[in-house]
Design a protein around this motif. Structure first.
Motif, mmCIF file in Angstrom:
data_model
loop_
_atom_site.group_PDB
_atom_site.id
_atom_site.type_symbol
_atom_site.label_atom_id
_atom_site.label_comp_id
_atom_site.label_asym_id
_atom_site.label_seq_id
_atom_site.Cartn_x
_atom_site.Cartn_y
_atom_site.Cartn_z
ATOM 1 N N PHE A 328 -2.030 -10.847 -1.944
ATOM 2 C CA PHE A 328 -2.934 -11.071 -0.818
ATOM 3 C C PHE A 328 -3.072 -12.563 -0.504
ATOM 4 O O PHE A 328 -4.177 -13.113 -0.484
ATOM 5 N N ASP A 329 -1.922 -13.199 -0.262
ATOM 6 C CA ASP A 329 -1.898 -14.614 0.093
ATOM 7 C C ASP A 329 -1.383 -14.849 1.504
ATOM 8 O O ASP A 329 -0.996 -15.964 1.861
ATOM 9 N N GLN A 330 -1.359 -13.784 2.318
ATOM 10 C CA GLN A 330 -0.921 -13.870 3.698
ATOM 11 C C GLN A 330 -2.129 -13.757 4.636
ATOM 12 O O GLN A 330 -3.198 -13.283 4.244
ATOM 13 N N PRO A 331 -1.972 -14.199 5.896
ATOM 14 C CA PRO A 331 -3.116 -14.159 6.821
ATOM 15 C C PRO A 331 -3.501 -12.769 7.289
ATOM 16 O O PRO A 331 -4.568 -12.594 7.892
ATOM 17 N N SER A 332 -2.648 -11.768 7.040
ATOM 18 C CA SER A 332 -2.969 -10.402 7.468
ATOM 19 C C SER A 332 -2.434 -9.408 6.443
ATOM 20 O O SER A 332 -1.582 -9.746 5.614
ATOM 21 N N LEU A 333 -2.930 -8.190 6.519
ATOM 22 C CA LEU A 333 -2.494 -7.131 5.619
ATOM 23 C C LEU A 333 -1.223 -6.487 6.145
ATOM 24 O O LEU A 333 -1.012 -6.400 7.362
#
Length: 529
Positions: A328-333
């Motif tokens: 969970f290190d991205q701006p979106s899921l």
């Protein structure tokens, strides 16, 4: 040029396919029921590999699914193209008694990726709507007719009415123009035109092991329609030993080189006529024409598990392993993660703790409204799912963990919570089986602080849960296995309730007190064996 494909082409809970060809592109829409966003649309250029490109029902201000019952909500979308835009019709089913409230809507877009128009209500006379755009510029809307009268069959054939594309409204008189076939339960109607013939394709026989598709034709769009000598067009009703079962609800289109293909609903039961936690999936089959009648290229009504796509480049290699490691290190899921009935909105944050997903607890797994749950479909019956959760509950009403989920009455949940007598966190595996709740593990106090890793290993009919302190080498496997095949429409139907989706695996949290607590998840991995 050709490529080999293993069925199904869309694996795990991808039912009711609607296939559309626009130029050299193929688009395939499937049902999503209570899962959000609504309707999945896949794209392919070779009929071998498919990429999710659109989820058009993604605005809760326009589509409200809160409170809709399990396996209700969005049924059987139909995708078409006319007047330089895409048309999508679908049903939102809101009740399932002697009555069915089946609200049919249409949305349009100049591009498959949107923006899509605001939904326009068309009718509520039945479900499984479709549009047909004739070559004379006229448009027609059809659906199965649902009859609530107790002394009449509920599936009352197919009705059609002319459709004004400018106002998106029905005009003229509704006509019941096709009664169905001897296979019964006529639904999923759609029309295509070829060589001056109108072909009416319908699903039949229900959604279980008697499922089928039929085809009839007429020179006049209103009929009368004559049934094909190849009847049914596709079905596995009379065969118990095939790897693909429940074949039906089909749609066919031309390939790029004069070849034709049919996509269809299918299932892969664990045993003949047994439970199938993967739900209803989508397969593909070559189609040929004989005396202006379509039939499967293999000369039968039985689908093949392995087929050849003659028009596909030999370099097209089908992706069969859908393993996914999510950090969970991205701006979106990622799009693979779905929610129930509405987006999570402020119940989820990727910024509150960088590198972690923070989920804020709300309602229980029994709720038809605001659950805080993210899940992905099973695409294999042999996989391992794992997460790491950092959670400090202060009440027994606060929970977080890893869940195998079918619907609000069917799940297995390994959760962390708080024991107010021991003043300690604890783990426990709770299950719901057709609305009956029980524990499959002891009350397991967690004496260490910090994150806890949770794991489930699914091996066909059996699932085994385990846990460990984050960073520890040894997993602690819970002694009692879980009957994973119970997360299936077959098991649920055998216990008196109809269900139409498929098994999911995910992460969730609940706060059934003040809706304030949160749990942080470091990763969510899904690895097919």
């Amino acid at each position: 040029m050709s490529a080999t494909v293993e069925n199904p082409i869309l694996r795990g809970f991808s039912p009711d396919p609607s296939l559309l060809k626009v130029g050299g592109d193929y688009y395939l829409a499937t049902s999503t029921f209570e899962w959000w966003p609504g309707v999945e649309i896949y794209h392919s250029v070779d009929l071998v590999n498919w990429t999710l490109v659109a989820e058009p029902l993604n605005d809760p201000a326009r589509v409200d699914l809160r409170g809709v019952y399990d396996s209700g909500a969005i049924w059987a979308p139909h995708l078409s193209y006319a007047e330089d835009q895409f048309w999508l019709v679908y049903t939102i089913v809101k009740s399932a008694t002697a009555f069915k409230d089946t609200l049919n809507y249409v949305i349009t877009s100049p591009s498959i990726t949107g923006p899509w128009s605001k939904p326009t209500f068309i009718s509520a006379s039945g479900f499984d709507p479709a549009l047909f755009h004739d070559d004379d510029g006229r448009h027609y809307f059809m659906n199965m007719l649902f009859d609530h009268r107790l002394d009449h069959p509920g599936f009352a054939g197919v009705v059609m009415q002319e459709f004004d594309a400018k106002t998106k409204s029905l005009i003229g008189q509704r006509r019941r123009f096709f009664p169905g076939t001897s296979l019964g339960v006529c639904e999923g109607p759609q029309i295509m035109k070829r060589n001056g013939w109108y072909y009416l394709l319908c699903a039949a026989g229900g959604t279980g092991y008697s499922h089928a598709s039929t085809v009839a034709r007429s020179r006049n769009i209103w009929g009368p329609y004559v049934l094909s000598p190849w009847q049914p067009l596709i079905s596995t009703k009379y065969h118990d030993d095939l790897p693909l079962a429940k074949a039906g609800h089909a749609c066919f289109v031309p390939g790029p080189n004069g070849d034709w293909y049919i996509v269809f609903l299918c299932a892969r039961p664990l045993t003949p006529h047994g439970n199938n936690p993967l739900g209803r999936e989508t397969g593909i089959q070559p189609l040929v024409w004989e005396d202006d009648w379509p039939h499967l290229a293999n000369g039968t009504h039985l689908p093949d598990q392995t087929v050849t796509i003659a028009s596909a480049p030999a370099t097209a290699v089908q992706v069969l392993d859908h393993s996914q490691a999510i950090v969970f290190d991205q701006p979106s899921l990622p799009a693979s993660l779905k929610t129930l009935r509405q987006p999570l909105g402020e119940r989820a944050s990727l910024t509150a703790r960088p590198g972690w997903l923070r989920l804020y607890g709300r309602e229980s797994l029994s709720s038809l409204d605001a659950q805080t749950l993210l899940a992905r479909r099973w695409q294999s019956v042999q996989f391992t799912a794992e997460t790491c959760v950092d959670f400090t509950p202060t009440s027994f009403q606060q929970l977080a963990g890893l869940v195998l989920y079918y619907d609000t009455a069917n799940w297995a949940y390994l959760h962390l919570s708080y024991d107010e007598e021991l003043h300690s966190r604890y783990l426990q595996l709770e299950v719901a089986d057709c609305g009956k709740f029980s524990y499959l593990s002891e009350h397991l106090p967690i004496r260490f602080t910090g994150p806890v890793a949770l794991r489930v290993q699914v091996d066909r009919e059996v699932a085994r849960f385990a846990y460990r302190q984050a960073g520890a080498a040894q997993w602690q496997v819970l002694a009692t296995p879980y009957a994973a095949d119970h997360l299936s429409d077959d098991h649920i139907k055998a216990n008196g309730k109809l269900a139409f989706t498929g098994a999911m695996v995910g992460i969730c949290t609940q706060d059934m007190d003040q809706h304030r607590s949160h749990a942080d998840f470091q990763y969510f991995n899904y690895q097919e064996d």
